[in-house]
Design an enzyme around this catalytic site. Structure first.
Site: not given
Ligand code: GDP
Ligand code: IMO
Ligand code: MG
Length: 420
Positions: A12, A15, A39-40, A220
């Site tokens: 988080d 990215k 989750g981007h 990650q």
């Protein structure tokens, strides 16, 4: 220049935002490890979109998006994300999916929950079935995207996995499991995904030989890496640089630059050591300012100061060339900001990030305190636009890690980015 963009903390780091900003310099963006635990977050035309499996270049026109075979794919999730793209009016003709990507099946998600509930100390997984899917890969039982494309093969493979789990359950005097209830839904997903599928290792080789530039999108972060992270509080893939090679089949010679992403402070979701963690009021303030709630699970993120000992370790194991600092604006109205410069273990001061729990759970942090800049920096577009105290903060980080901080993000939007 083919570039890896990697998270240097516990995920988080921003990215999605960084890759969306960088993507127009590349022809191709590739995801190569992890799954929909990622989750981007990207702001596309003012709208917040969270990508879990699709590469973060999908909003950049003409960019080729590839999901390599290192990614564990829940086909239903991927279909959902592609349909969401359609709803946003984004073309999908440049999207490719490896036929050799392992599947996440319903059993993996169930096992993720069972394994977690049986642990004395919880990892706090995303409950997406990531760990059990990679376990089946290492156990040589995995099913792949290619198996979805033929119902007879898929049925045979599912039956075999079914037998395996049922034998295990009987062995442990359990009731057995039923894995056949999802066949039709998965076959439908396979039909939908068919047109995107091919051998992405050869596709990447061809794109390289055509001189296309590639961005490798990490999921990650380094400290969640299965081998180099804070085991067992890690994810089940290699989120450091090595994941690129095993997860795409590309030559190590193809990666020419590594950009590492770090927040201006630190966050972590789930359990595990976190030496610079803040608690109570201080933590709550940083969490609210940074809107630190998980993009995938919505859980409040644990928060703390930037830990330069940990950052230097992540830079070392990834061979990072440039740093991209995100969320500097979150620190805008803090009177004091701290940076961890050393650890003290058994009374001895050092700069070592040894990943053993005994060590990390027992180190004391040594901090350097900076006066805050107490002004809003969201409009800054050049390094000189930043207040002197913010520049000093960045300068100290640079001097410590001995790597250029090339980019600084000061807000969620693509253009809220400074290039030094
Ligand atoms: P990722 O998993 O590394 O892509 O990061 P996430 O998207 O899970 O979490 C990063 C969060 O920070 C998202 O909500 C982003 O919109 C937000 N974000 C990214 N960069 C900045 C920034 O510079 N400032 C602020 N305030 N928010 C940012
Ligand atoms: P992105 O790509 C933050 C964490 C989980 C948990 C541990 C193991 O958005 O940075 P898993 O479901 O992978 O078995 O969970 O890893 N985790 C992440 N934390 N960002 C992520 O991805 C994460 N993916 C997994 O919270 O602690
Ligand atoms: Mg995320």
């Amino acid at each position: 220049m083919n570039t890896a963009v990697l998270g240097l903390q516990w995920g988080d780091e921003g990215k999605g935002k960084a890759i969306d900003y960088l993507a127009n310099r590349f022809n191709v963006v590739v995801r190569y490890q992890g799954g929909h635990n990622a989750g981007h977050t990207i702001f596309y035309q003012g709208q917040k979109v969270i990508l879990h499996l699709l590469p973060s270049g999908v909003f950049t026109p003409d960019t080729i998006s590839i999901i390599g075979h290192g990614v564990v794919v829940n086909p239903l999730q991927l279909v959902k994300e592609i349909k969401n793209l359609h709803d946003l009016g984004i073309a999908d003709n440049n999207l490719f999916l490896s036929t050799a990507a392992p599947l996440i099946l319903p059993v993996h998600q169930k096992l993720d929950i069972v394994f977690e509930s049986s642990r004395y100390v919880k990892i706090g997984t995303t409950r997406r079935g990531i760990g059990p899917a990679y376990e089946d890969l290492c156990g040589r039982r995995a099913l792949f995207i290619r198996d979805l494309l033929n119902k007879d093969i898929f049925l045979k493979q599912v039956k075999s996995l079914d037998d395996y789990y049922n034998k295990m359950m009987q062995y442990f005097n359990g009731e057995g499991v039923r894995l056949d209830s999802y066949i039709d839904e998965f076959i439908e997903a396979g039909k939908f995904l068919h047109k995107y599928t091919l051998n992405t290792t050869y596709l990447l080789d061809q794109l390289l030989s055509e001189g296309k530039s590639i961005l490798f999108e990490g999921a990650q972060g380094a400290l969640l890496d299965i081998n180099l992270g804070t085991y067992p509080f890690v994810t089940s893939s290699n989120s450091t640089i090595g994941g690129i090679f095993t997860g795409t089949g590309i030559s190590h010679k193809a990666v020419e630059k590594v950009i590492g992403i770090s927040k201006a402070y630190t966050t972590r979701v789930g359990g595990g050591p976190f030496p610079s963690e803040l608690f109570k009021k201080e933590a709550e303030r940083l969490r609210q300012k940074g809107n630190e709630f998980g993009s995938t699970t919505g859980r409040p993120r644990r928060v703390g100061w930037l830990d330069l000992v940990a950052l230097k370790y992540a830079i070392m194991v990834n061979g990072v060339d440039e740093i991209f600092i995100t969320k500097l604006d979150v620190l805008d109205d803090f009177e004091e900001i701290k940076l961890v410069t050393h650890y003290e273990y058994k009374g001895v001061r050092n700069q070592i990030f040894d990943t053993s729990l005994d060590y990390l759970d027992n180190v004391e942090t040594v901090e350097k305190t900076f006066a805050g800049w107490n002004t809003s920096i969201g409009e800054a577009r050049s390094f000189q636009d930043l207040p002197g105290k913010a520049r000093e903060y960045i300068q100290f980080i640079e001097d410590y890690i001995q790597i250029t901080v090339k980019y600084i993000s000061v807000g969620v939007e693509r253009d809220q980015t400074i290039k030094k």
